[in-house]
Write a protein that holds these residues in place. Sequence first.
Motif, PDB file in Angstrom:
ATOM      1  N   VAL A  53      91.887 -49.057   1.747  1.00 41.41           N
ATOM      2  CA  VAL A  53      91.223 -50.168   2.430  1.00 41.41           C
ATOM      3  C   VAL A  53      89.731 -49.872   2.561  1.00 41.41           C
ATOM      4  O   VAL A  53      89.339 -48.782   2.995  1.00 41.41           O
ATOM      5  N   ASP A  54      88.933 -50.831   2.177  1.00 40.65           N
ATOM      6  CA  ASP A  54      87.475 -50.739   2.182  1.00 40.65           C
ATOM      7  C   ASP A  54      86.937 -50.345   3.558  1.00 40.65           C
ATOM      8  O   ASP A  54      87.216 -51.007   4.560  1.00 40.65           O
ATOM      9  N   ARG A  55      86.126 -49.297   3.594  1.00 40.16           N
ATOM     10  CA  ARG A  55      85.557 -48.826   4.868  1.00 40.16           C
ATOM     11  C   ARG A  55      84.679 -49.874   5.531  1.00 40.16           C
ATOM     12  O   ARG A  55      84.564 -49.922   6.757  1.00 40.16           O
ATOM     13  N   TYR A  56      84.030 -50.704   4.717  1.00 39.91           N
ATOM     14  CA  TYR A  56      83.100 -51.680   5.294  1.00 39.91           C
ATOM     15  C   TYR A  56      83.837 -52.780   6.057  1.00 39.91           C
ATOM     16  O   TYR A  56      83.317 -53.300   7.047  1.00 39.91           O
ATOM     17  N   ILE A  57      85.034 -53.118   5.605  1.00 35.33           N
ATOM     18  CA  ILE A  57      85.837 -54.092   6.335  1.00 35.33           C
ATOM     19  C   ILE A  57      86.261 -53.521   7.683  1.00 35.33           C
ATOM     20  O   ILE A  57      86.194 -54.191   8.725  1.00 35.33           O
ATOM     21  N   ILE A  58      86.680 -52.253   7.686  1.00 32.40           N
ATOM     22  CA  ILE A  58      87.093 -51.617   8.950  1.00 32.40           C
ATOM     23  C   ILE A  58      85.906 -51.539   9.904  1.00 32.40           C
ATOM     24  O   ILE A  58      86.020 -51.851  11.097  1.00 32.40           O
ATOM     25  N   GLY A  99      84.161 -60.756   6.611  1.00 29.65           N
ATOM     26  CA  GLY A  99      83.850 -60.534   5.205  1.00 29.65           C
ATOM     27  C   GLY A  99      82.361 -60.452   4.960  1.00 29.65           C
ATOM     28  O   GLY A  99      81.883 -59.565   4.225  1.00 29.65           O
ATOM     29  N   HIS A 100      81.604 -61.348   5.574  1.00 24.72           N
ATOM     30  CA  HIS A 100      80.151 -61.353   5.367  1.00 24.72           C
ATOM     31  C   HIS A 100      79.499 -60.117   5.983  1.00 24.72           C
ATOM     32  O   HIS A 100      78.617 -59.497   5.374  1.00 24.72           O
ATOM     33  N   PHE A 101      79.952 -59.741   7.181  1.00 29.77           N
ATOM     34  CA  PHE A 101      79.393 -58.558   7.823  1.00 29.77           C
ATOM     35  C   PHE A 101      79.679 -57.310   6.987  1.00 29.77           C
ATOM     36  O   PHE A 101      78.817 -56.438   6.826  1.00 29.77           O
ATOM     37  N   ALA A 102      80.883 -57.214   6.437  1.00 31.30           N
ATOM     38  CA  ALA A 102      81.220 -56.078   5.576  1.00 31.30           C
ATOM     39  C   ALA A 102      80.296 -56.025   4.365  1.00 31.30           C
ATOM     40  O   ALA A 102      79.808 -54.947   3.982  1.00 31.30           O
ATOM     41  N   ASP A 103      80.035 -57.175   3.760  1.00 30.62           N
ATOM     42  CA  ASP A 103      79.127 -57.213   2.614  1.00 30.62           C
ATOM     43  C   ASP A 103      77.716 -56.787   3.003  1.00 30.62           C
ATOM     44  O   ASP A 103      77.039 -56.054   2.260  1.00 30.62           O
ATOM     45  N   ARG A 104      77.263 -57.211   4.163  1.00 28.99           N
ATOM     46  CA  ARG A 104      75.922 -56.820   4.620  1.00 28.99           C
ATOM     47  C   ARG A 104      75.853 -55.315   4.872  1.00 28.99           C
ATOM     48  O   ARG A 104      74.849 -54.661   4.562  1.00 28.99           O
ATOM     49  N   LEU A 105      76.906 -54.738   5.446  1.00 26.80           N
ATOM     50  CA  LEU A 105      76.952 -53.291   5.648  1.00 26.80           C
ATOM     51  C   LEU A 105      76.915 -52.556   4.313  1.00 26.80           C
ATOM     52  O   LEU A 105      76.371 -51.451   4.207  1.00 26.80           O
ATOM     53  N   ARG A 106      77.492 -53.173   3.290  1.00 26.34           N
ATOM     54  CA  ARG A 106      77.533 -52.588   1.957  1.00 26.34           C
ATOM     55  C   ARG A 106      76.171 -52.677   1.269  1.00 26.34           C
ATOM     56  O   ARG A 106      75.921 -52.001   0.280  1.00 26.34           O
ATOM     57  N   GLY A 107      75.290 -53.552   1.794  1.00 26.58           N
ATOM     58  CA  GLY A 107      73.956 -53.684   1.216  1.00 26.58           C
ATOM     59  C   GLY A 107      73.673 -55.025   0.584  1.00 26.58           C
ATOM     60  O   GLY A 107      72.587 -55.227   0.030  1.00 26.58           O
ATOM     61  N   SER A 108      74.621 -55.968   0.657  1.00 30.42           N
ATOM     62  CA  SER A 108      74.399 -57.291   0.081  1.00 30.42           C
ATOM     63  C   SER A 108      73.453 -58.112   0.943  1.00 30.42           C
ATOM     64  O   SER A 108      73.217 -57.799   2.122  1.00 30.42           O
ATOM     65  N   GLN A 109      72.946 -59.169   0.361  1.00 35.10           N
ATOM     66  CA  GLN A 109      71.997 -60.040   1.038  1.00 35.10           C
ATOM     67  C   GLN A 109      72.718 -61.117   1.864  1.00 35.10           C
ATOM     68  O   GLN A 109      73.922 -61.330   1.705  1.00 35.10           O
TER      69      GLN A 109
END
Length: 447
Positions: free
Chosen positions: A161-166, A364-374
């Motif tokens: 499970v993706d760490r950014y989602i957690i 989902g959006h917060f996880a993407d932002r933590l990952r570095g997405s815009q």
Amino acid sequence: MTGATLVAVTLLCPLQAHAQSSNGLSNLFGGIFSGSSPSPAQPAPGPGGAQPWSGEDGASGHPLMTAAAIREAAGNFDNCVASMWPDAARRNITQENFQRFTAGLAPDLRIMDLLDSQPEFTKSIWDYLDILVNDNRLAKGKEILAKYKAQFDATEKAYGVDRYIIAAIWGIESNYSTQMGDRSVLQSTATLACIGRRQAYFKDEFLSALEILNRGDLQPEQMRGSWAGAFGPTQFMPTAFKRFAVDADGDGRRDVVDNPADLIASTANNLKKDGWQSGASWGYEVVVPQGFNYMLADRAKAMTIAQWEKLGITRATRQPFPQPTDKAYLLAPAGAAGPGFLMLQNFRVIMKYNPAEAYALAIGHFADRLRGSQPFVQPWPRQERELSRAERLELQQLLAQRGFYKGTPDGQFGGQTRDALRNFQASIGAPADGFASSDMLERLRGR
């Protein structure tokens, strides 16, 4: 995990949805967390002057939510709790622990107001995202990911499970353990098990809370949380704890409150058992073409990415879709005037954690932002305002008068209201996006 079975949740009322699905988001929006009421039969202030029960009938109209029924049940509270001993014994809870953990329990009647709350105004999806996905929370999330890198590494390896989602769930549910709620889980679940309209559901939660304490995983002081019994940084309900909590560091206890290894692994275990697909996204922001048939924007109408592309759907980032054979459904939370999203299996898994589409989109959006997405590429229709409860009720009534809405108007928007609004929009040649704008209310008034 946070009580998905409690209510049917609508995108248009995300904040109420979170409070009623028993997660900690109410903390972010002024939720009140008081202790026990000194006199169960009368409205009385809680410790520190916390807001008391209103003493009024609940808004649901349920017979168990009348003021008289609430007072009568509160007067029988001690007997109700004592009557659960045989069920507790069948769960291998010792009589000594049952007596110890239930001694001095008194009902918190303020919960009756929260159980039946119907907010006059709701948050728009863009305001909701602005509040939950902000620079401060992003910075704290990155600190958490760095601080507990070893625990996240081990969890990803064990559960996929993706760490950014957690990390996103941790941040949005409790603002990284700073806003978990301060009500006693035992008191809250005991209150709801003996008083009000959801007693059978909460009896299981109360007995499960006793099982957790009897086993020694947690202490009573650790089990403090929301008014409906969710506790810890990622807001486990007691029954969810029983299903998903794990002892990641092998110390003999499953501590999802103060042990980061157990917390991270238990949250991942929850998502995995709910069907998380390793290495896959939750979804994509997409551009919906002009003249699109928004009747297709429905959770029940999943198609492959390739099929959506044939209908003119493209990624907002202009990148190609990585897996054209993946199945997804189209979500248009702000109607034709806002961005669209193609939602994959992992989005549905997040919704099992909390059944509001607005919540799952925020995660989902917060996880993407933590990952570095815009941030999202397309603008929201910020000129729109959310309808008041009176206006939502009027909209349903007008739809019913015209034969589009078959339910009982209650001011709460669910799938039936959106379908009715879509059919009305189609009948007047407007985009059938199901978005309840003030303009659409005016058009209903004018026919």
